[in-house]
Scaffold this motif. Structure first.
Motif, short mmCIF file in Angstrom:
data_model
loop_
_atom_site.label_atom_id
_atom_site.label_comp_id
_atom_site.label_asym_id
_atom_site.label_seq_id
_atom_site.Cartn_x
_atom_site.Cartn_y
_atom_site.Cartn_z
N ASN A 210 60.30 -22.84 51.99
CA ASN A 210 59.00 -23.37 52.41
C ASN A 210 58.12 -23.69 51.20
OD1 ASN A 210 59.69 -23.16 55.13
ND2 ASN A 210 59.11 -20.99 55.17
N ARG A 211 58.29 -22.90 50.11
CA ARG A 211 57.57 -23.23 48.88
C ARG A 211 58.10 -24.56 48.33
NH1 ARG A 211 57.50 -17.25 48.11
NH2 ARG A 211 59.60 -17.38 47.23
N GLY A 212 59.40 -24.79 48.48
CA GLY A 212 59.98 -26.07 48.05
C GLY A 212 59.42 -27.23 48.87
N CYS A 226 46.00 -19.70 50.73
CA CYS A 226 45.39 -18.43 51.13
C CYS A 226 46.44 -17.33 51.17
CB CYS A 226 44.75 -18.57 52.50
SG CYS A 226 43.51 -19.86 52.55
N PHE A 227 46.10 -16.15 50.69
CA PHE A 227 47.02 -15.01 50.55
C PHE A 227 48.12 -15.36 49.55
CE2 PHE A 227 45.47 -15.38 54.96
CZ PHE A 227 44.81 -14.17 55.13
N CYS A 228 47.69 -15.71 48.34
CA CYS A 228 48.61 -16.34 47.39
C CYS A 228 49.56 -15.36 46.69
CB CYS A 228 47.83 -17.12 46.34
SG CYS A 228 46.88 -16.06 45.22
N ILE A 248 43.62 -17.92 46.88
CA ILE A 248 42.81 -16.75 47.23
C ILE A 248 43.72 -15.56 47.53
CG2 ILE A 248 41.02 -15.84 48.76
CD1 ILE A 248 40.52 -18.74 49.68
N ASP A 249 43.37 -14.41 46.97
CA ASP A 249 44.02 -13.15 47.35
C ASP A 249 43.02 -12.04 47.09
OD1 ASP A 249 47.25 -12.40 47.81
OD2 ASP A 249 45.97 -10.72 47.21
N SER A 250 43.12 -10.95 47.86
CA SER A 250 42.17 -9.85 47.67
C SER A 250 42.67 -8.87 46.62
CB SER A 250 41.94 -9.14 49.00
OG SER A 250 43.17 -8.74 49.56
N SER A 251 43.86 -9.07 46.10
CA SER A 251 44.40 -8.14 45.10
C SER A 251 44.30 -8.72 43.70
CB SER A 251 45.86 -7.82 45.46
OG SER A 251 46.58 -7.42 44.31
N GLU A 278 39.16 -12.68 46.53
CA GLU A 278 38.26 -12.59 47.68
C GLU A 278 39.04 -12.24 48.92
OE1 GLU A 278 35.08 -12.98 47.43
OE2 GLU A 278 34.79 -14.09 45.56
N ASN A 279 38.30 -11.78 49.93
CA ASN A 279 38.87 -11.62 51.26
C ASN A 279 38.95 -13.02 51.89
OD1 ASN A 279 39.03 -11.33 54.11
ND2 ASN A 279 38.22 -9.25 53.95
N VAL A 280 40.13 -13.41 52.33
CA VAL A 280 40.32 -14.77 52.85
C VAL A 280 39.36 -15.06 54.01
CG1 VAL A 280 41.92 -16.25 54.17
CG2 VAL A 280 42.71 -15.09 52.08
N PHE A 281 39.18 -14.08 54.89
CA PHE A 281 38.32 -14.31 56.06
C PHE A 281 36.90 -14.70 55.62
CE2 PHE A 281 41.79 -11.77 57.55
CZ PHE A 281 42.05 -12.21 58.83
N LEU A 299 48.45 -20.95 54.87
CA LEU A 299 48.00 -19.64 55.36
C LEU A 299 49.24 -18.77 55.51
CD1 LEU A 299 45.66 -20.82 58.30
CD2 LEU A 299 44.91 -20.01 56.04
N ASP A 300 49.43 -17.84 54.59
CA ASP A 300 50.61 -16.96 54.65
C ASP A 300 50.16 -15.51 54.59
OD1 ASP A 300 53.22 -16.03 54.67
OD2 ASP A 300 53.47 -16.25 52.50
N PRO A 301 49.52 -15.05 55.67
CA PRO A 301 48.91 -13.71 55.63
C PRO A 301 49.94 -12.59 55.71
CG PRO A 301 48.71 -14.65 57.83
CD PRO A 301 49.34 -15.71 56.97
N1 SAH Z 1 52.56 -16.37 50.05
C1 SAH Z 1 52.97 -15.31 49.17
C2 SAH Z 1 53.13 -13.99 49.88
C3 SAH Z 1 51.88 -13.49 50.58
S1 SAH Z 1 51.85 -11.77 50.82
C4 SAH Z 1 54.28 -15.73 48.43
O1 SAH Z 1 54.85 -16.78 48.77
O2 SAH Z 1 54.70 -15.02 47.52
C5 SAH Z 1 50.28 -11.47 51.47
C6 SAH Z 1 49.15 -11.35 50.43
O3 SAH Z 1 47.94 -11.27 51.15
C7 SAH Z 1 49.18 -10.15 49.51
O4 SAH Z 1 49.18 -10.57 48.19
C8 SAH Z 1 47.87 -9.39 49.81
O5 SAH Z 1 47.24 -8.88 48.64
C9 SAH Z 1 47.02 -10.46 50.42
N2 SAH Z 1 45.97 -10.06 51.38
C10 SAH Z 1 46.08 -9.21 52.42
N3 SAH Z 1 44.94 -9.20 53.15
C11 SAH Z 1 44.10 -10.09 52.55
C12 SAH Z 1 42.77 -10.54 52.83
N4 SAH Z 1 42.10 -10.11 53.91
N5 SAH Z 1 42.23 -11.47 52.00
C13 SAH Z 1 42.90 -11.92 50.93
N6 SAH Z 1 44.15 -11.54 50.64
C14 SAH Z 1 44.74 -10.63 51.42
#
Ligand code: SAH
Length: 396
Positions: A210-212, A226-228, A248-251, A278-281, A299-301
């Motif tokens: 899917n990344r490809g 989002c959730f990178c 965006i990622d919260s970590s 940041e928090n995606v929401f 969007l890959d939460p």
């Molecule tokens: N798409 C990525 C995998 C995503 S894993 C890939 O292809 O490698 C999910 C990610 O969501 C994690 O890094 C986690 O830190 C982040 N995450 C979880 N809850 C979140 C939130 N509310 N806001 C932002 N990031 C969040």
């Protein structure tokens, strides 16, 4: 003599469908003695049907090793099953070239509780059931033999081990840590894989294809990822010619890794990338309030619904981000949206996304259904193996 698990009357039916789980409620009694992980004969009407691994602490009380009641579960059994799983990856010629690859996908490869991922010449295993845990050494030997890899690392620290009464266990099973970090190439992009502290076995291999696809869609587009995590989708978007990529990622540690991954690829246009901790929401709402738009949104939460019991709350979370995602798309934009929740099926996920598009006042169509990469096969007898589902939507 191995112990015998006597089934309740009628509870053999799922075994005839070759489903590998025997739930606590199906067990009448155990005859003889078995420790966690021991192989037991599963009996219905005095007939031995299958051989399974005993998990006394788990609701899944036994997992089938073999549907042949005469097959002996020994080191040679693991050699055969592991070799078959590795050979299966050769069915799709492109797979054999991947540096990051899932070699064993648990139940769907006939090895319940065993995940094995290969990163270059290092294999990372995750043992999540009492049965797989018991056969650790046989599995490590079999993997070495089938792959020729000298290094095998164990990452048995997933939460589900707790359900089996197993403690976390991590460390080198064979060989020792390589001198530098482990770096794989995915669609020509270098990615470091932190097998010790990264998520899962270090990387989300299931999203590789899917990344490809994202890379192919990115040319000339403003991308929002989002959730990178460590930037897998983000770097492919840059490689594919995106004009900008906001991630965006919260970590913060994940984002630091993402930036380091970008630095591993000096040919990618780093000035087009922006990382936001940041928090995606919240961040999606802020972007909306600021009147921003994007041409392609990913969007890959994380798993919002680990099981069906969480489905309702998770549905609201999926609806929320997909609604915001639709609103942030420029007319004609693309939304690549996923759920990796076992508790949310494809049909429900599609319904949630349809509701989100409707509430956003946008017409949308599915251009492509998306799933995990083919090194994550799904046994037909084990639909639970299908956890990752996604939709590529075009939104008017
Ligand atoms: N798409 C990525 C995998 C995503 S894993 C890939 O292809 O490698 C999910 C990610 O969501 C994690 O890094 C986690 O830190 C982040 N995450 C979880 N809850 C979140 C939130 N509310 N806001 C932002 N990031 C969040």
């Amino acid at each position: 003599m191995s112990a015998q698990l006597i089934l309740q009357p009628g509870k053999e039916r799922s075994l005839f469908r070759r489903h590998p789980w025997i739930f606590a409620g199906s067990v009448e009694r155990l005859v003889g003695k078995a420790r966690p992980g021991d192989t037991v004969e599963v009996v219905a009407g005095k007939q031995v049907l299958v051989k399974a691994a005993w998990s006394p602490e788990s609701q899944i009380r036994a997992r089938v090793w073999s549907f042949d009641p005469n097959e002996i579960i020994d080191n040679a059994f693991f050699k055969r099953r592991v070799a078959a799983a590795v050979a299966r990856r050769g069915v799709l010629p492109s797979l054999t070239l991947e540096q990051g690859q899932r070699l064993i996908h648990a139940e769907s490869d006939g090895l319940p509780g065993l995940i094995a991922d290969k990163y270059g010449d290092t294999v990372v295993v995750q043992l999540t059931s009492a049965g797989a845990d018991k056969w650790r050494e046989a599995i490590a030997d079999a993997l070495q033999l089938a792959t020729g890899c000298a290094r095998i690392y164990e990452r048995s620290d997933s939460d589900v081990r707790g359900l089996e009464g197993l403690e976390p266990r991590v460390g080198w099973l064979r060989g020792e840590a390589p001198a530098g970090e482990i770096v794989i190439e995915e669609h020509g992009v270098k990615m470091a894989v932190d097998i010790v502290a990264g998520h899962k076995t270090g990387f989300y291999l299931d999203q590789r294809d899917n990344r490809g696809l994202l890379r192919e869609l990115s040319a000339g587009r403003r991308v929002l990822n989002c959730f990178c995590y460590t930037g897998g989708f983000s770097l492919q978007a840059l490689a594919g010619g995106a004009t900008s990529v906001v991630s965006i990622d919260s970590s913060q540690p994940a984002l630091d890794r993402a930036a380091a991954n970008l630095a591993l690829n000096p040919r990618l246009p780093a000035d087009r990338a922006e990382w936001r901790c940041e928090n995606v929401f919240d961040e999606l709402r802020k972007l909306k309030a600021a009147g921003e738009t994007f041409d392609l949104i990913v969007l890959d939460p994380p798993k919002f619904a680990p099981s069906a019991s969480h489905a309702e709350r998770a549905s609201r979370a999926y609806k929320d981000i997909n609604l915001l995602g639709c609103k942030l798309l420029a007319p004609g934009g693309l939304l690549m949206t996923y759920s990796c929740s076992g508790g949310i099926g494809l049909e429900l996920f599609q319904k949630i996304v349809a509701g989100a598009a409707l509430d956003a006042g946008r017409d949308a169509r599915i251009m492509q259904r998306l799933q995990g990469a083919p090194d994550h096969p799904i046994a037909l007898a084990f639909p639970e193996g299908e956890y990752l589902k996604g939709l590529l939507l075009q939104v008017d």
